[in-house]
Write a protein that holds these residues in place. Structure first.
Motif, short mmCIF file in Angstrom:
data_model
loop_
_atom_site.label_atom_id
_atom_site.label_comp_id
_atom_site.label_asym_id
_atom_site.label_seq_id
_atom_site.Cartn_x
_atom_site.Cartn_y
_atom_site.Cartn_z
N MET A 220 114.46 33.81 78.66
CA MET A 220 115.54 32.96 77.59
C MET A 220 114.08 32.47 76.38
SD MET A 220 117.66 30.01 79.34
CE MET A 220 119.07 30.58 80.66
N LEU A 221 114.27 32.35 75.28
CA LEU A 221 112.90 32.11 74.53
C LEU A 221 113.83 30.79 73.70
CD1 LEU A 221 112.47 35.71 73.55
CD2 LEU A 221 110.95 34.95 74.47
N TYR A 222 113.11 29.67 73.82
CA TYR A 222 113.27 28.69 73.36
C TYR A 222 113.33 28.15 71.88
CZ TYR A 222 114.03 22.73 72.83
OH TYR A 222 114.49 22.33 72.01
N THR A 223 114.30 28.74 71.13
CA THR A 223 113.87 28.48 69.45
C THR A 223 114.98 27.55 69.20
OG1 THR A 223 115.52 30.39 69.61
CG2 THR A 223 113.62 31.04 69.90
N GLU A 224 114.88 26.51 68.44
CA GLU A 224 115.53 25.29 68.04
C GLU A 224 115.79 25.68 66.44
OE1 GLU A 224 113.19 21.15 70.28
OE2 GLU A 224 112.58 22.03 68.54
N ASP A 225 114.58 26.17 66.00
CA ASP A 225 115.24 26.77 64.71
C ASP A 225 114.40 27.80 64.32
OD1 ASP A 225 112.23 24.87 64.68
OD2 ASP A 225 112.60 25.52 61.72
N LEU A 256 115.05 47.93 80.00
CA LEU A 256 115.27 48.78 79.91
C LEU A 256 114.48 48.29 81.36
CD1 LEU A 256 112.37 49.94 77.29
CD2 LEU A 256 114.69 50.92 77.55
N PHE A 257 114.36 47.37 81.25
CA PHE A 257 113.87 46.97 83.10
C PHE A 257 114.65 45.98 83.90
CE2 PHE A 257 109.32 47.17 79.58
CZ PHE A 257 109.03 48.02 80.80
N GLY A 258 116.02 46.59 83.02
CA GLY A 258 117.08 45.29 83.61
C GLY A 258 116.95 43.88 83.99
N ILE A 259 116.38 43.33 82.57
CA ILE A 259 115.51 42.55 82.30
C ILE A 259 117.48 41.77 81.53
CG2 ILE A 259 114.47 40.49 80.88
CD1 ILE A 259 112.37 41.23 82.73
N GLU A 260 117.78 40.82 81.39
CA GLU A 260 118.72 39.75 80.81
C GLU A 260 117.84 38.53 79.96
OE1 GLU A 260 123.43 37.89 80.90
OE2 GLU A 260 122.43 37.76 82.71
N VAL A 261 118.54 38.96 78.41
CA VAL A 261 118.08 37.71 77.59
C VAL A 261 118.64 37.30 76.93
CG1 VAL A 261 116.51 37.29 75.43
CG2 VAL A 261 115.91 39.77 76.24
N ILE A 262 118.27 35.39 77.43
CA ILE A 262 119.27 34.96 76.56
C ILE A 262 119.30 33.64 75.48
CG2 ILE A 262 121.22 33.05 77.63
CD1 ILE A 262 121.00 33.87 80.35
N PRO A 263 119.54 34.09 74.84
CA PRO A 263 119.13 32.97 73.51
C PRO A 263 119.73 31.68 74.46
CG PRO A 263 121.78 33.89 72.86
CD PRO A 263 121.42 34.29 73.86
N CYS A 264 118.09 30.98 73.82
CA CYS A 264 118.13 28.97 74.24
C CYS A 264 118.02 28.63 72.81
CB CYS A 264 117.17 29.19 75.31
SG CYS A 264 117.12 27.74 76.11
N ILE A 265 118.89 27.18 72.51
CA ILE A 265 118.93 27.25 71.01
C ILE A 265 119.26 25.19 71.37
CG2 ILE A 265 119.51 28.90 70.48
CD1 ILE A 265 122.52 27.88 69.04
N PRO A 311 122.02 38.91 67.99
CA PRO A 311 121.62 40.28 68.49
C PRO A 311 121.18 40.18 69.98
CG PRO A 311 119.96 38.57 67.19
CD PRO A 311 121.35 37.78 67.50
N PHE A 312 122.17 40.14 70.15
CA PHE A 312 121.96 40.08 72.49
C PHE A 312 123.19 40.62 73.20
CE2 PHE A 312 119.31 37.10 71.20
CZ PHE A 312 117.91 37.67 71.38
N LEU A 313 123.14 41.74 73.68
CA LEU A 313 123.83 42.18 74.80
C LEU A 313 124.24 41.43 75.64
CD1 LEU A 313 122.08 45.61 75.98
CD2 LEU A 313 124.59 45.10 74.10
N THR A 314 123.95 40.02 76.24
CA THR A 314 125.02 39.42 76.83
C THR A 314 126.00 38.41 76.30
OG1 THR A 314 123.95 37.17 78.12
CG2 THR A 314 123.56 37.42 75.98
N THR A 315 126.95 37.99 77.51
CA THR A 315 128.06 36.63 76.44
C THR A 315 127.52 35.87 76.92
OG1 THR A 315 128.72 36.60 79.39
CG2 THR A 315 129.36 39.02 77.44
N LYS A 316 126.29 35.10 77.57
CA LYS A 316 125.82 34.25 77.65
C LYS A 316 124.36 33.41 76.71
CE LYS A 316 125.96 34.01 83.02
NZ LYS A 316 127.17 35.03 82.88
#
Length: 852
Positions: A220-225, A256-265, A311-316
């Motif tokens: 998760m990349l914590y991005t407020e703004d 590529l590595f099997g890692i899920e990226v989840i947006p965190c806002i 931008p993300f494949l995840t549904t979360k």
């Protein structure tokens, strides 16, 4: 993590306790209860590891070469090629690509095989050898076969191989017929990208490779703004945020590595960065919190959520909503004047309902921090104490069933009065909340019967006892569970409000948390890396704790298919941790833990306790403590002891970053900032005390020497630290946000030069200037202005500042130094060095940096 907290220790005979002072936005102070009957262990972390047989000097056998010879499927080739560039010892290649091989090099041929016979989260490794001294049977080549089910575990298997090359005896039986299983479905890292340090794409990709080798499968990349929202120019204005393209590249690379990226806002509080701009004044309740019950707010959030998730494949998507202090107390209260006021809990629930609905419309499953659900269940208080001591949570399912939407006609006011529309109310009209066991099934008033339509995330970084986490996890299951499903659980690597990660305290809290999570059936865990107060902490300092988090998340599987027993420790041995940190990451664990002595002199563990505890940040507040006043010096205590400590630490870290050591441990090059920090403190601590002594005793010769020599050395050391910190930042992050740190170093440098100037002027008034020195100074304001603007291509040396002081004093002689005459005092009695202070509290005794 926005709330400022300061731990205070309570001293009671032979017991030392950590507890919390939480300084709230309303200036009230709360004290958490100290643990009872807990004692600080006599041994520090390193001493206890050594007593257990730890060999801190373990390093990689450089004669070993690793070749990925076969891999299934063929798509592994690309991510494996990325690992080639990352491998710290350059000892890995794909398809027998050329090496710079030394004579006698031992080559291990690796095969990666996908296996549906393994359960999710399991991997197995098989070798045809157990020792470097004994060749395989029949003269065969050395072979390592990695069997995996989940893609990320192929790379974790490779991490095992890297770790196995770290052997002092040639014994590599560690790999032979090895099998392990993950305790958790998701093992994640949340990286704070909102406190002024937005990582570059290269930095994020390097961390993704590291995560893969550890088996961490969620980011998760914590991005407020700090992400792009189209047609919103003041969203993330001059913050260096991620573009939509950046986030898409990150997601593609991680996959590529099997890692899920989840947006965190954030969708409620922690939005002061955008709410400061006039363009968003219409969305403001308070300076940090969005205006609830406004159609404009939800139209805005729909745009934000669409941009954050696209931008993300995840549904979360993690929608934040933590620490919303002051919710409903600003414009919301004004706009609803004359209407029966909703409770703060009702305001929160109404907003949660609307944001959840937006997520569902986008096809996304929201995750939300759970603190507000507990804090608002028992009081209006939003604090750590409220979160961790609340007996129950809001009855969210019933509340969501009755939540009100904004009026489509008025925009702000709902069509009906905002009386709490929960499924039950008390006599005073307030919600009935959190009755245990009420969230499952259909409630008696026809409330929600399907549990929460969102996933809660329990965050806790403060306990050293597994029992604390066990209790809070069970409270989440009871009051907020989706059936019997536990929440996500977030522990933390202690990076916020300091310059180097508090590794010993992090290991304590993280291991206790993960043990409780395993024993209560939690399936999703993550560790968080926060950057509060300027993101000063060196990002690389998290890596030992990240390795430990990953090792705690897996367990060996024995011949009977059993993992380690419930209730047992999840902690790896210090030897295993050292092997992974050296073999996979390239560092010497002992040196990196040693750097934590900047804040924790003896690396003493905190007492095992259910109480909220903190890691002190003494190294930070001693660095920024004003040199003219040293108002925190008495708090730190014996300055001679500290000078000796930091001098010795400087020497050890200088050795740890020497060429010969970096050749063995390449990651050690990143210890340069800790070395520079220790050097500054070795010169700065106690300096004001010594200057004051010379001044008060009238030993002007010694005062002159210290001003010319000692102060100049501190100045040079501060500049040296600043340059290393600057180079590190700009090699890892966008330039935006560095100005905050520049101003801090610049402020400290200016204060040191002012101190030289003041003492120099005083010495000149005492006639201590030599004839050659006195000729340097103009004796009028005009001459001073000429000297100040005389140009020149270089900076003044730090020693020159004092030597110009007499002239710059213009007409008035300096006959006294009240800043050195002033006595200082211990501020937090009984706390000693165990306090946590932010920059603004450390750099000056003036309230709010002189503005209040």
């Amino acid at each position: 993590m926005e709330t400022f907290e300061s731990p205070i220790s309570h001293v009671n005979q032979n017991e030392v306790f950590f507890s919390a002072l939480s300084i709230r936005t309303d200036n009230r102070i709360e004290m958490a209860s100290p643990p009872t009957g807990a004692e600080v262990p006599a041994q520090g972390l390193v001493e206890s590891w050594l007593a257990a047989g730890w060999n801190p000097d373990v390093s990689v056998d450089r004669s070993i070469a690793l070749v990925a010879a076969q891999y299934d499927p063929a798509t592994l080739a690309d991510p494996l090629a990325e690992i080639v560039g990352f491998a710290p010892y350059r000892n890995f290649s794909v398809d027998n690509a050329p090496f710079n091989r030394s004579t006698g090099q031992s080559t291990w041929f690796l095969s990666f095989q996908h296996s549906l016979d393994l359960a999710r989260g399991q991997l197995a490794i098989s070798t045809n050898f157990t020792s470097l001294s004994a060749p395989p049977p029949d003269g065969a080549a050395r072979q390592v076969i990695i069997f995996y089910r989940d893609l990320v575990d192929a790379f974790r298997g490779l991490g095992h191989v890297f770790a196995a090359t770290c052997t002092a005896t040639g014994d590599v039986s560690y790999l032979h017929e090895r099998r392990e299983a993950a305790h958790f479905e998701r093992r994640g890292l949340m990286l704070d990208c909102s406190r002024g340090a937005v990582p570059t794409l290269a930095t994020v990709k390097q961390f993704i490779a590291r995560l893969a080798l550890l088996g961490i499968n969620t980011l998760m990349l914590y991005t407020e703004d700090t992400y792009e929202v189209p047609e919103e120019p003041f969203f993330g204005y001059l913050r260096g945020g991620f573009s939509q393209s950046d986030l898409g590249q990150i997601d593609e690379f991680a996959a590529l590595f099997g890692i899920e990226v989840i947006p965190c806002i954030q969708t409620l509080g922690h939005l002061g960065q955008i709410l400061q701009w006039p363009a968003y004044s219409y969305l403001r309740d308070t300076s940090e919190v969005l205006l609830v019950h406004s159609n404009d707010t939800y139209e805005f959030l729909a745009r934000v959520l669409r941009a954050a998730t696209a931008p993300f494949l995840t549904t979360k998507v993690h929608i934040g909503m933590d620490e919303a202090m002051g919710l409903g107390d600003g414009r919301h209260r004004q706009l609803f004047e004359g209407i029966p006021a909703p409770s703060r809990a009702q305001i929160f629930v109404d907003h949660l309902s609307m944001v959840t609905r937006i997520c569902r419309d986008l096809g996304k499953e929201p995750l939300v921090w759970s603190d507000m659900m507990f804090c608002l269940a028992t009081s209006h208080d939003v604090s750590l104490q409220g979160y961790y001591s609340a007996s129950h949570a809001l009855n969210i399912p019933a509340a969501l069933a009755g939540a009100r939407s904004p009026s489509p006609t008025t925009g702000l006011a709902p069509q009906v009065p905002l009386t709490p529309p929960m499924s039950a109310t008390a006599n005073d009209g307030s919600p009935v909340v959190g009755a245990p066991g009420t969230t499952g099934g259909t409630d008696s008033n026809g409330g929600c019967d399907s549990g929460l339509p969102l996933t809660t995330v329990y965050w806790d970084y403060y306990g050293t006892s597994a029992a604390r986490y066990d209790d809070r996890i069970r409270a989440h299951v009871r009051d907020l569970g989706r059936g019997s499903v536990p929440p996500w659980v977030a522990t933390g690597i202690w990076t916020w409000n300091r310059h180097w990660a508090a590794l010993p305290f992090t290991l304590q809290t993280s291991r206790a948390c993960l043990r409780a999570a395993r024993d209560t059936g939690v399936q999703n865990v993550m560790t968080t890396v926060w950057g509060d107060d300027g993101n000063e902490c060196d990002l690389m300092s998290i890596i030992p704790a990240l390795v430990d988090f990953a090792l705690c998340s897996y367990s060996d599987v024995d011949a009977a298919g059993q993992t380690n027993a419930q209730g047992s420790s999840v902690a790896p041995s210090p030897q295993r941790l050292s092997q992974w940190f050296s073999g996979v990451m390239g560092g010497k664990l002992a040196d990196w833990v040693d750097a934590s002595r900047i804040d924790n002199l003896h690396l003493h563990p905190a007492p095992e306790s259910n109480a909220t505890q903190f890691a002190p940040n003494m190294g930070k507040w001693l660095l920024w403590d004003d040199p003219s006043y040293a108002h925190l010096g008495r708090q730190a205590g014996n300055s001679a002891e500290l000078v000796g400590h930091y001098s010795a630490l400087t020497d050890r870290l200088t050795s740890a970053t020497s060429r010969s050591v970096v050749d063995r441990y390449p990651l050690n090059v990143h210890l340069g900032i800790a070395r520079a920090h220790a050097r500054v403190l070795s010169l700065k601590v106690g300096l004001r005390e010594r200057l004051r002594s010379a001044y008060m005793n009238g030993t002007l010769g010694e005062l002159e020497r210290m001003t010319d020599e000692d102060l100049s050395q501190v100045l040079d050391a501060v500049v040296g630290m600043w340059k290393i910190h600057r180079a590190n930042w700009h090699s890892r992050f966008q330039p935006f946000g560095w100005e905050v740190i520049d101003l801090r170093y610049g402020g400290l440098r200016a204060r040191l030069e002012t101190l030289q100037f003041r003492i120099g002027a005083y010495l000149a008034a005492q006639g201590l200037m030599s004839q050659s020195q006195s000729g340097l100074y103009p004796q009028s304001m005009d001459m001073m202005m000429d000297a100040g603007g005389s140009g020149g291509s270089g900076e003044d040396s730090s020693a020159t500042v004092r030597n110009r002081a007499a002239g710059e004093a213009h007409a008035d002689k300096v006959y006294s130094l009240p800043e050195l005459e002033a006595e200082t005092h211990v501020i937090w009695e009984g706390a000693g060095r165990k306090v946590v202070l932010e920059y603004s509290r450390a750099c000056t005794p003036m309230r709010a940096m002189g503005t209040g």
